[in-house]
Design an enzyme around this catalytic site. Structure first.
Site, PDB file in Angstrom:
ATOM      1  CG  HIS A  49      32.797 -39.926   6.436  1.00  0.00           C
ATOM      2  ND1 HIS A  49      32.179 -38.973   7.216  1.00  0.00           N
ATOM      3  CD2 HIS A  49      33.960 -40.209   7.053  1.00  0.00           C
ATOM      4  CE1 HIS A  49      32.944 -38.677   8.238  1.00  0.00           C
ATOM      5  NE2 HIS A  49      34.032 -39.409   8.172  1.00  0.00           N
ATOM      6  CE  LYS A  78      32.563 -40.929  11.307  1.00  0.00           C
ATOM      7  NZ  LYS A  78      33.793 -41.598  10.909  1.00  0.00           N
ATOM      8  CB  SER A  89      35.978 -37.479   6.548  1.00  0.00           C
ATOM      9  OG  SER A  89      37.278 -37.403   7.086  1.00  0.00           O
TER      10      SER A  89
HETATM   11  C1  LIG Z   1      34.936 -42.165  11.786  1.00  0.00           C
HETATM   12  C2  LIG Z   1      35.793 -43.057  10.977  1.00  0.00           C
HETATM   13  C3  LIG Z   1      36.323 -44.227  11.498  1.00  0.00           C
HETATM   14  C4  LIG Z   1      36.161 -44.581  12.952  1.00  0.00           C
HETATM   15  O1  LIG Z   1      34.851 -44.974  13.229  1.00  0.00           O
HETATM   16  P1  LIG Z   1      34.474 -45.396  14.739  1.00  0.00           P
HETATM   17  O2  LIG Z   1      33.384 -46.386  14.571  1.00  0.00           O
HETATM   18  O3  LIG Z   1      34.051 -44.140  15.413  1.00  0.00           O
HETATM   19  O4  LIG Z   1      35.694 -45.975  15.336  1.00  0.00           O
HETATM   20  C5  LIG Z   1      37.029 -45.064  10.667  1.00  0.00           C
HETATM   21  N1  LIG Z   1      37.240 -44.748   9.375  1.00  0.00           N
HETATM   22  C6  LIG Z   1      36.762 -43.611   8.833  1.00  0.00           C
HETATM   23  C7  LIG Z   1      37.015 -43.309   7.394  1.00  0.00           C
HETATM   24  C8  LIG Z   1      36.034 -42.730   9.609  1.00  0.00           C
HETATM   25  O5  LIG Z   1      35.591 -41.601   9.089  1.00  0.00           O
END
Ligand SMILES: *Cc1c(COP(=O)(O)O)cnc(C)c1O
Length: 401
Positions: free
Chosen positions: A214, A245, A186
């Site tokens: 992502h 997301k 990310s």
């Molecule tokens: C955002 C993210 C998470 C956490 O996701 P949530 O559902 O908000 O806990 C885990 N792994 C990666 C790679 C992320 O970018």
């Protein structure tokens, strides 16, 4: 309240964070999430820092699906899944995610953080080896820590180093080996070399796991994720991801894979066993999101058009970006004070952006990270690009054309 020294030490540490520029203030929004948001002071800003890739956070159709599930299934369940917290909507979503990802079964969590936190310990022990990319997400690092398996780390996306670590784990006589990587990283928007990872996994008899937070919903020809983008659907053992997301943006996570893996997680995974079930309206909305993006490529197409346009134009103006194709676009400013000044000036110009500098990224690699969304209009992107040009000129950081 009798240990005053404790509170004084905390105050001191917080003060240090502030003086070192590492303190993270919260930005308070007075509106729903979207391409435009309203700040607490009433100003409208164009939002370039949400993980709202498909524009579904704050989207009315998604909200309607959530409202329908709210009507049918109620607000919550006051239970973990296995006692009395599983509704038909949860089973339907697990089935839909499995079909979408090309796997046998899926287990839901309250967050991807929980999915990663609860995936290793039930499946691996001290006889096994976890071989993890150095830039993997914090939740993978924490999940690995909770497990007794031996840990091997390879340099980010470095296949020669990955092979070295696989050899080391083999030489150590480890029983099962699993290669773990973010599908997309990310901070840089770089894509894991899954085609090569799968070949190495085969050579060393290792399992593979990807975190698709992502990627799920927009990477690959039908949006299934990085495994589709890299042509390895069906060749990844375990897929974790988030519903927070692209896939709606509220919250929730999942782990997907072979049915015996998922069955064991239902028996032993602690964030699943000891934490409340995903709210039914989120499950219902996520189902509608999967249906929508399976029926039409419209949102995905718009996201990729916006990404290609922004990447081309920001370079034309004279900024340096990390090359790639992902909607995460790191605009490199290199020095931390410049990145801070730049983000602050962009805020004044009506653009919400986040700056990153050491220790989040390596020293001398400070940047602002732009994240494109299907919700951005061409007009909004042009406004943002004009603000970039103005702030860049004011701070003297544009490359000579
Ligand atoms: C955002 C993210 C998470 C956490 O996701 P949530 O559902 O908000 O806990 C885990 N792994 C990666 C790679 C992320 O970018």
């Amino acid at each position: 309240m009798s240990d005053q020294a404790f509170y004084s030490a905390l105050q001191q540490k917080l003060h240090t964070l502030q003086s070192e520029g590492l303190f993270k203030p919260e930005r308070v929004l007075a509106s729903r999430q979207g391409a435009e948001v309203v700040a607490q002071d009433g100003r409208t800003l164009i939002n370039m820092c949400a993980n709202n890739y498909l524009g579904l956070s704050g989207d009315l159709e998604t909200q309607k699906a959530a409202e329908a599930a709210l009507q049918k299934y109620g607000y919550g369940l006051s239970s973990v899944r296995f006692i009395c917290g599983t509704q038909t909507v949860h089973k339907e979503l697990e089935g839909a995610l499995s079909r979408f990802l090309g796997t046998e079964d899926t287990i839901l969590y309250a967050a991807a953080f929980d999915a990663n936190g609860g995936v290793f310990e039930p499946l691996f022990d001290e006889n096994d080896a976890i071989i993890s990319d150095a830039l993997n997400h914090a939740s993978i690092i924490d999940g690995v820590r909770l497990c007794k398996a031996a840990r091997y780390r390879y340099a980010n996306n470095d296949m020669a180093d990955l092979e070295k670590q696989l050899q080391a784990a083999t030489d150590a006589g480890k029983r099962h080996k699993i290669i773990v990587t973010d599908g997309v990283f990310s901070m840089d928007g770089t894509i894991a070399k899954l085609d090569e990872i799968v070949v190495l996994a085969e050579k060393y008899g290792a399992l593979t796991m990807i975190d698709e937070s992502h990627a799920s919903g927009f990477m690959g020809a039908t949006g299934r994720g990085t495994h589709e983008h890299c042509g390895v659907v069906g060749k990844i053992d375990i897929i974790t991801g988030t519903l927070g997301k692209a896939l709606g943006g509220a919250m929730g996570g999942f782990t997907s894979g072979r049915k015996e893996v998922i069955e064991m997680l239902r028996q032993k995974s602690r964030p699943y066993l000891f934490s409340n079930t995903l709210a039914p309206m989120i499950a219902g909305a996520s189902l509608a999101v999967l249906e929508r993006i399976s029926k039409s490529t419209e949102l995905r197409d718009r996201l990729h058009e916006n990404t290609a346009y922004f990447r081309k134009e920001i370079e034309r103006i004279g900024f340096t970006i990390k090359p790639g194709t992902h909607p995460v676009v790191p605009v490199m400013l290199f020095e931390a004070p410049i990145a801070q000044k730049f983000a602050a000036r962009m805020f004044e110009l009506g653009v919400l952006l986040s700056g990153f500098f050491y220790p989040v990224v390596p020293m001398g690699q400070a940047r602002v990270r732009v994240q494109l969304s299907a919700a951005h209009t061409r007009e909004q992107l042009d406004t943002v690009l004009a603000a970039f040009e103005q702030a860049g000129r004011e701070l003297g950081i544009l490359k000579a054309q």
